[in-house]
Design an enzyme around this catalytic site. Structure first.
Site, short mmCIF file in Angstrom:
data_model
loop_
_atom_site.label_atom_id
_atom_site.label_comp_id
_atom_site.label_asym_id
_atom_site.label_seq_id
_atom_site.Cartn_x
_atom_site.Cartn_y
_atom_site.Cartn_z
N SER A 205 0.84 -1.20 0.00
CA SER A 205 0.00 0.00 0.00
C SER A 205 0.87 1.25 0.00
O SER A 205 2.10 1.17 0.10
CB SER A 205 -0.92 -0.01 1.22
OG SER A 205 -0.15 -0.01 2.42
N TYR A 206 0.23 2.41 -0.07
CA TYR A 206 0.95 3.68 -0.13
C TYR A 206 1.89 3.81 1.07
O TYR A 206 1.45 3.69 2.22
CB TYR A 206 -0.04 4.84 -0.16
CG TYR A 206 0.59 6.18 -0.43
CD1 TYR A 206 1.28 6.42 -1.61
CD2 TYR A 206 0.50 7.21 0.51
CE1 TYR A 206 1.85 7.65 -1.87
CE2 TYR A 206 1.07 8.45 0.26
CZ TYR A 206 1.75 8.66 -0.93
OH TYR A 206 2.33 9.88 -1.18
N PRO A 207 3.20 4.02 0.83
CA PRO A 207 4.17 3.92 1.92
C PRO A 207 4.38 5.20 2.72
O PRO A 207 5.28 5.24 3.55
CB PRO A 207 5.45 3.52 1.19
CG PRO A 207 5.33 4.19 -0.15
CD PRO A 207 3.86 4.15 -0.49
#
Length: 530
Positions: free
Chosen positions: A272-274
């Site tokens: 997922s978006y880090p």
């Protein structure tokens, strides 16, 4: 860019950098992209923005809006919200009830920070470069002596710890070291070193007298044996800051490289978006599907299957929620195209996700208390038996191990193997590791989850600090130390301390929520630094 035709350092007084106009423009190498956007916008009715769902992404979204509306001001503009590049989430983001208007307040918050950083950086960098390059031959090179409102507090943390270590004066201390021998539950003899209740004394002669009293009749008596449950708690869901700290400490991968690999994994649709501050999963999150995906991996497949077979525990909820993205988690199984450090970062993300979906580790801690009747001095020994590893089976980044303690009975009398006066020396505070520095920056509001790694990279690149030793501890260079000392000497220590920047970050949040305006925060920030 600050609008001025005078590019030479001496052609503009540094303080004027707070007043000259700031203009935005499209760099030449990005002009083909802008032309393409204008062309597409001219024949479109809708503009759906798919930029990263955070403040910086919102700011870029408004740059796209500015370009597209130049050729088509009648566009209907909506914002897609997503946290990973997997088909399920992309399709969900496109539903009409999920699309929303973009948030201009978030964009204004970023514009405010950019302009303040630009003005402050230009003014103080010019001041430092013009002043110091004149006076020191070794600084007369092309590179400016840069100042940044985030990089200087970061440098300040390093210098402050270095000075504390340098100023440290070691002291001798003494304690009473008692060793006993006792058979364990298996019959084998164990040597146990007892802990003195007083800990340590800095008076040698007082400690020697007490030790001598213990040796007159060295018999010690067990006064109490207590057993209680012990726990090693599983981690909270993974945030950007925690990812950087874990990777730096356990994998020896720098924060900036960690983010580079995490972004590559995100672009491949594997995580997922880090960049997130959130350490709590939203209601309705599909934990089991993501666990199921990992059951075929030889390293943790059996463990993942055990979670599905009844070992699953709902993750703990932390206190932070940025309202943009969930905690970092795997979204797809990695293939053979992921290797090297990138694969190690992916492994950390997977293992952390499985760990937060697990139960805490459990054990039993036993403490035996002793007294020496001749002196009245008290001692103790503690043992630990781990009864259930649980998340520790899959999470090697936290250590917890058994410590064997033989069985003792209340009232039991034991003759020690030895009773000795032991001398030690106090140790200086260690230099900061990258994990330590990230923690300090996060606690003090220096930078954001998206920028902390870059600020650390900047002070290394500017040769203000260097890393040394196997742990990569930070030590200031002569230039870095001199800059901090110089501002301290003239009464402006606050320029390398976190309070000013932390206050500005809070102001950014108020702009994002509509409680403050860009103009108000700009005026206050410029007045503070002028």
């Amino acid at each position: 860019l600050i609008a001025t035709d005078d590019k030479a350092w001496h052609c503009i007084v540094p303080i004027k950098c707070f007043d000259v106009p700031v203009v935005k423009f499209i760099p030449d190498d990005n002009e083909p992209m802008a032309r393409s956007l204008r062309t597409e916008a001219r024949r479109a009715q809708w503009l759906i923005l798919w930029l990263d769902c955070d403040r910086e992404g919102e700011n870029i979204a408004y740059e796209v809006i500015d370009v597209c509306t130049q050729s088509n001001p009648r566009l209907r503009i909506l914002r897609a919200h997503f946290s990973s590049l997997v088909p399920r989430e992309i399709h969900n983001a496109l539903k009409m009830d999920k699309l929303t208007p973009p948030d201009e307040n978030l964009s204004h918050a970023v514009d405010t920070r950019i302009e303040l950083d630009l003005r402050i950086g230009y003014a103080f960098t010019r001041f430092q470069s013009m002043r110091f390059k004149r006076r020191f031959v070794e600084l007369q090179k092309d590179d400016p002596i840069s100042y940044g409102p985030c990089q200087f507090p970061t440098l300040g943390f390093v210098v402050d710890r270095y000075w504390k270590r340098k100023a440290f004066r070691p002291e001798n201390y003494w304690d009473i070291e008692v060793k006993i021998e006792k058979a364990g539950a298996d019959g084998a003899m164990r040597t146990v070193e007892l802990s003195w209740k007083r800990g340590r004394l800095f008076d040698k002669y007082a400690c020697a007298v007490l030790c001598e009293m213990c040796t007159i009749d060295p018999t010690i008596v067990v006064t109490k044996v207590e057993a209680k449950p012990a726990h090693k708690y599983r981690p909270f869901p993974l945030t950007t800051v925690e990812l950087q700290k874990r990777a730096s400490k356990s994998l020896r991968i720098s924060a900036s490289d960690t983010m580079k690999y995490a972004e590559a994994l995100y672009n491949k649709g594997l995580i997922s978006y880090p960049r997130t501050e959130t350490d709590q999963f939203p209601a309705g999150f599909d934990f089991h599907t993501l666990i199921q995906q990992q059951t075929n991996d030889q390293r943790w497949g059996n463990y993942a299957q055990n979670l599905l077979n009844g070992g699953f525990q709902h993750p703990k909820a932390g206190k932070n929620n940025d309202q943009s993205h969930p905690p970092i988690h795997p979204t797809k199984v990695a293939g053979h195209d992921v290797d090297g450090p990138e694969a190690r970062v992916y492994e950390l993300v997977v293992r952390h996700y499985l760990a937060v979906c697990s139960q805490d580790a459990h054990g039993e801690e036993t403490t035996a208390h002793f007294v020496c009747p001749a002196s009245g001095e008290e001692f103790s020994a503690t043992g630990l038996i781990i009864t259930a590893l649980n998340f520790l089976e899959i999470y090697p980044y936290i250590k917890w191990s058994d410590k064997d303690l033989p069985p003792f009975k209340e009232g039991e009398k034991i003759t020690p193997l030895s009773v000795d006066l032991s001398q030690g020396t106090t140790s200086p505070p260690p230099l900061l590791t990258e994990a330590d520095l990230i923690k300090l920056m996060d606690q003090n509001g220096i930078g954001t989850d998206a920028t902390i790694a870059e600020h650390i990279k900047t002070i290394i690149k500017r040769d203000y600090v260097r890393q040394k030793g196997a742990l990569g501890e930070f030590e200031p260079t002569q230039l870095g130390e001199a800059l901090v000392a110089g501002y301290n000497f003239i009464g402006y220590r606050k320029l390398n301390q976190p309070e000013l920047r932390s206050k500005l970050e809070q102001e950014m949040k108020l702009i994002g929520s509509g409680q403050r305006t860009k103009a108000q925060v700009l005026a206050a920030g410029i007045k503070e630094f002028r």
